[in-house]
Design a protein around this motif. Structure first.
Motif, PDB file in Angstrom:
ATOM      1  N   THR A  80      48.358  17.443 -24.272  1.00 12.07           N
ATOM      2  CA  THR A  80      46.996  17.747 -24.694  1.00 12.07           C
ATOM      3  C   THR A  80      46.066  17.782 -23.488  1.00 12.07           C
ATOM      4  O   THR A  80      45.231  18.675 -23.351  1.00 12.07           O
ATOM      5  N   GLY A  81      46.207  16.819 -22.616  1.00 10.64           N
ATOM      6  CA  GLY A  81      45.382  16.773 -21.419  1.00 10.64           C
ATOM      7  C   GLY A  81      45.619  17.938 -20.482  1.00 10.64           C
ATOM      8  O   GLY A  81      44.717  18.382 -19.766  1.00 10.64           O
ATOM      9  N   ARG A  82      46.826  18.463 -20.496  1.00 14.35           N
ATOM     10  CA  ARG A  82      47.150  19.603 -19.633  1.00 14.35           C
ATOM     11  C   ARG A  82      46.447  20.878 -20.065  1.00 14.35           C
ATOM     12  O   ARG A  82      46.364  21.831 -19.302  1.00 14.35           O
ATOM     13  N   ARG A  83      45.943  20.885 -21.293  1.00 15.80           N
ATOM     14  CA  ARG A  83      45.198  22.066 -21.743  1.00 15.80           C
ATOM     15  C   ARG A  83      43.789  22.095 -21.174  1.00 15.80           C
ATOM     16  O   ARG A  83      43.112  23.120 -21.241  1.00 15.80           O
ATOM     17  N   VAL A  84      43.351  20.967 -20.617  1.00 12.72           N
ATOM     18  CA  VAL A  84      42.049  20.931 -19.942  1.00 12.72           C
ATOM     19  C   VAL A  84      42.179  21.758 -18.664  1.00 12.72           C
ATOM     20  O   VAL A  84      43.145  21.593 -17.922  1.00 12.72           O
ATOM     21  N   PRO A  85      41.246  22.667 -18.412  1.00 10.66           N
ATOM     22  CA  PRO A  85      41.342  23.467 -17.186  1.00 10.66           C
ATOM     23  C   PRO A  85      41.423  22.568 -15.947  1.00 10.66           C
ATOM     24  O   PRO A  85      40.706  21.564 -15.839  1.00 10.66           O
ATOM     25  N   ARG A  86      42.325  22.918 -15.033  1.00 15.74           N
ATOM     26  CA  ARG A  86      42.559  22.106 -13.843  1.00 15.74           C
ATOM     27  C   ARG A  86      41.274  21.837 -13.051  1.00 15.74           C
ATOM     28  O   ARG A  86      41.042  20.692 -12.650  1.00 15.74           O
ATOM     29  N   PRO A  87      40.413  22.823 -12.822  1.00 15.74           N
ATOM     30  CA  PRO A  87      39.183  22.525 -12.069  1.00 15.74           C
ATOM     31  C   PRO A  87      38.309  21.469 -12.750  1.00 15.74           C
ATOM     32  O   PRO A  87      37.722  20.616 -12.082  1.00 15.74           O
ATOM     33  N   LEU A  88      38.240  21.517 -14.083  1.00 18.68           N
ATOM     34  CA  LEU A  88      37.455  20.525 -14.810  1.00 18.68           C
ATOM     35  C   LEU A  88      38.081  19.134 -14.665  1.00 18.68           C
ATOM     36  O   LEU A  88      37.378  18.146 -14.419  1.00 18.68           O
ATOM     37  N   MET A  89      39.402  19.055 -14.807  1.00 18.26           N
ATOM     38  CA  MET A  89      40.074  17.763 -14.662  1.00 18.26           C
ATOM     39  C   MET A  89      39.914  17.226 -13.241  1.00 18.26           C
ATOM     40  O   MET A  89      39.711  16.017 -13.052  1.00 18.26           O
ATOM     41  N   LEU A  90      39.965  18.095 -12.257  1.00 16.33           N
ATOM     42  CA  LEU A  90      39.770  17.638 -10.873  1.00 16.33           C
ATOM     43  C   LEU A  90      38.352  17.116 -10.656  1.00 16.33           C
ATOM     44  O   LEU A  90      38.151  16.137  -9.931  1.00 16.33           O
ATOM     45  N   LEU A  91      37.378  17.731 -11.293  1.00 17.51           N
ATOM     46  CA  LEU A  91      36.004  17.245 -11.211  1.00 17.51           C
ATOM     47  C   LEU A  91      35.896  15.856 -11.849  1.00 17.51           C
ATOM     48  O   LEU A  91      35.263  14.952 -11.298  1.00 17.51           O
ATOM     49  N   VAL A  92      36.520  15.692 -12.996  1.00 19.00           N
ATOM     50  CA  VAL A  92      36.523  14.396 -13.678  1.00 19.00           C
ATOM     51  C   VAL A  92      37.214  13.346 -12.807  1.00 19.00           C
ATOM     52  O   VAL A  92      36.724  12.228 -12.643  1.00 19.00           O
ATOM     53  N   LEU A  93      38.361  13.703 -12.231  1.00 25.05           N
ATOM     54  CA  LEU A  93      39.082  12.761 -11.370  1.00 25.05           C
ATOM     55  C   LEU A  93      38.270  12.396 -10.126  1.00 25.05           C
ATOM     56  O   LEU A  93      38.321  11.254  -9.659  1.00 25.05           O
ATOM     57  N   ALA A  94      37.511  13.347  -9.608  1.00 27.50           N
ATOM     58  CA  ALA A  94      36.663  13.049  -8.446  1.00 27.50           C
ATOM     59  C   ALA A  94      35.588  12.028  -8.823  1.00 27.50           C
ATOM     60  O   ALA A  94      35.313  11.087  -8.062  1.00 27.50           O
ATOM     61  N   GLY A  95      34.998  12.187  -9.991  1.00 22.42           N
ATOM     62  CA  GLY A  95      34.015  11.212 -10.459  1.00 22.42           C
ATOM     63  C   GLY A  95      34.632   9.850 -10.690  1.00 22.42           C
ATOM     64  O   GLY A  95      34.061   8.808 -10.323  1.00 22.42           O
ATOM     65  N   MET A  96      35.826   9.841 -11.270  1.00 24.22           N
ATOM     66  CA  MET A  96      36.521   8.576 -11.482  1.00 24.22           C
ATOM     67  C   MET A  96      36.898   7.931 -10.156  1.00 24.22           C
ATOM     68  O   MET A  96      36.882   6.699 -10.034  1.00 24.22           O
ATOM     69  N   ALA A  97      37.227   8.748  -9.166  1.00 25.07           N
ATOM     70  CA  ALA A  97      37.602   8.207  -7.853  1.00 25.07           C
ATOM     71  C   ALA A  97      36.465   7.397  -7.259  1.00 25.07           C
ATOM     72  O   ALA A  97      36.684   6.326  -6.682  1.00 25.07           O
ATOM     73  N   VAL A  98      35.253   7.890  -7.409  1.00 28.53           N
ATOM     74  CA  VAL A  98      34.091   7.155  -6.898  1.00 28.53           C
ATOM     75  C   VAL A  98      34.012   5.778  -7.561  1.00 28.53           C
ATOM     76  O   VAL A  98      33.825   4.754  -6.885  1.00 28.53           O
ATOM     77  N   ALA A  99      34.183   5.741  -8.875  1.00 27.28           N
ATOM     78  CA  ALA A  99      34.094   4.475  -9.607  1.00 27.28           C
ATOM     79  C   ALA A  99      35.249   3.534  -9.258  1.00 27.28           C
ATOM     80  O   ALA A  99      35.039   2.343  -9.019  1.00 27.28           O
ATOM     81  N   VAL A 100      36.465   4.063  -9.223  1.00 29.42           N
ATOM     82  CA  VAL A 100      37.632   3.216  -8.949  1.00 29.42           C
ATOM     83  C   VAL A 100      37.614   2.713  -7.509  1.00 29.42           C
ATOM     84  O   VAL A 100      37.853   1.522  -7.255  1.00 29.42           O
ATOM     85  N   LEU A 101      37.332   3.599  -6.568  1.00 25.15           N
ATOM     86  CA  LEU A 101      37.267   3.165  -5.169  1.00 25.15           C
ATOM     87  C   LEU A 101      36.124   2.179  -4.956  1.00 25.15           C
ATOM     88  O   LEU A 101      36.267   1.193  -4.222  1.00 25.15           O
ATOM     89  N   GLY A 102      34.999   2.434  -5.611  1.00 24.81           N
ATOM     90  CA  GLY A 102      33.868   1.507  -5.490  1.00 24.81           C
ATOM     91  C   GLY A 102      34.175   0.149  -6.094  1.00 24.81           C
ATOM     92  O   GLY A 102      34.040  -0.885  -5.435  1.00 24.81           O
ATOM     93  N   GLY A 103      34.604   0.147  -7.342  1.00 21.40           N
ATOM     94  CA  GLY A 103      34.891  -1.121  -8.022  1.00 21.40           C
ATOM     95  C   GLY A 103      36.052  -1.880  -7.404  1.00 21.40           C
ATOM     96  O   GLY A 103      35.958  -3.083  -7.128  1.00 21.40           O
ATOM     97  N   GLY A 104      37.154  -1.174  -7.181  1.00 19.44           N
ATOM     98  CA  GLY A 104      38.322  -1.828  -6.579  1.00 19.44           C
ATOM     99  C   GLY A 104      38.044  -2.291  -5.165  1.00 19.44           C
ATOM    100  O   GLY A 104      38.455  -3.382  -4.760  1.00 19.44           O
ATOM    101  N   GLY A 105      37.321  -1.462  -4.418  1.00 16.92           N
ATOM    102  CA  GLY A 105      36.979  -1.832  -3.044  1.00 16.92           C
ATOM    103  C   GLY A 105      36.073  -3.045  -2.985  1.00 16.92           C
ATOM    104  O   GLY A 105      36.272  -3.951  -2.170  1.00 16.92           O
ATOM    105  N   ILE A 106      35.076  -3.085  -3.863  1.00 15.98           N
ATOM    106  CA  ILE A 106      34.161  -4.232  -3.897  1.00 15.98           C
ATOM    107  C   ILE A 106      34.915  -5.510  -4.251  1.00 15.98           C
ATOM    108  O   ILE A 106      34.733  -6.552  -3.618  1.00 15.98           O
ATOM    109  N   MET A 107      35.781  -5.433  -5.255  1.00 12.26           N
ATOM    110  CA  MET A 107      36.535  -6.633  -5.637  1.00 12.26           C
ATOM    111  C   MET A 107      37.423  -7.104  -4.493  1.00 12.26           C
ATOM    112  O   MET A 107      37.511  -8.303  -4.219  1.00 12.26           O
ATOM    113  N   ALA A 108      38.098  -6.167  -3.816  1.00 10.53           N
ATOM    114  CA  ALA A 108      38.991  -6.545  -2.721  1.00 10.53           C
ATOM    115  C   ALA A 108      38.214  -7.103  -1.532  1.00 10.53           C
ATOM    116  O   ALA A 108      38.573  -8.147  -0.985  1.00 10.53           O
ATOM    117  N   LEU A 109      37.165  -6.414  -1.132  1.00  6.57           N
ATOM    118  CA  LEU A 109      36.374  -6.899   0.004  1.00  6.57           C
ATOM    119  C   LEU A 109      35.759  -8.259  -0.279  1.00  6.57           C
ATOM    120  O   LEU A 109      35.755  -9.145   0.578  1.00  6.57           O
TER     121      LEU A 109
END
Length: 148
Positions: A80-109
């Protein structure tokens, strides 16, 4: 041994489980109208009073983002997720990357260097694990959806 073009799904499942655990922790604090996270650094009454949102509302928003992040993570490994256009999913993943790198980085640091509010070492390890799981989930998605 797995075929080279086969997607590794376990990192996405593990990451989705972490996001759901985050959502459950936030929901528990939302029901108590408290800021923070179970097992995390305590939030003072003064900080809670001065917070820009009602604590319960803020925690319910955080609960929703945890559930949404789990759903989006699972979308990278489902038909089902693969039916999402790749550019849209990449945009979503880029937004999630900011949150995950920020949150995970803050906790680790904070856990290992002491730059923050006082996260324990196990949360620092969890932060590093989340970043690694997210990186592998994204790499696997990119690999399996690349143009042939």
């Amino acid at each position: 041994m797995a075929a080279p073009d086969r997607q590794r799904r376990w990192p996405a499942f593990a990451l989705a489980a972490v996001f759901l655990a985050y959502a459950v922790g936030k929901a528990a604090f939302a029901m108590q109208a408290r800021l923070g996270f179970p097992g995390g650094p305590p939030v003072s009454d003064a900080e809670t009073r001065d917070y820009f949102l009602n604590p319960a509302l803020a925690q319910w928003f955080a609960t929703a983002t945890g559930v949404l992040a789990a759903v989006l993570t699972l979308a990278t490994v489902t038909a089902t997720g693969r039916r999402v256009p790749r550019p849209l999913m990449l945009l979503v993943l880029a937004g999630m990357a900011v949150a995950v790198l920020g949150g995970g980085g803050i906790m680790a640091l904070d856990a290992f260097i002491g730059l923050g509010v006082g996260w324990n070492a196990y949360y620092g390890v969890l932060g590093i694990a989340m970043v690694a799981l997210f990186a592998e989930t994204t790499r696997s998605y990119l690999k399996v959806t690349r143009a042939v």
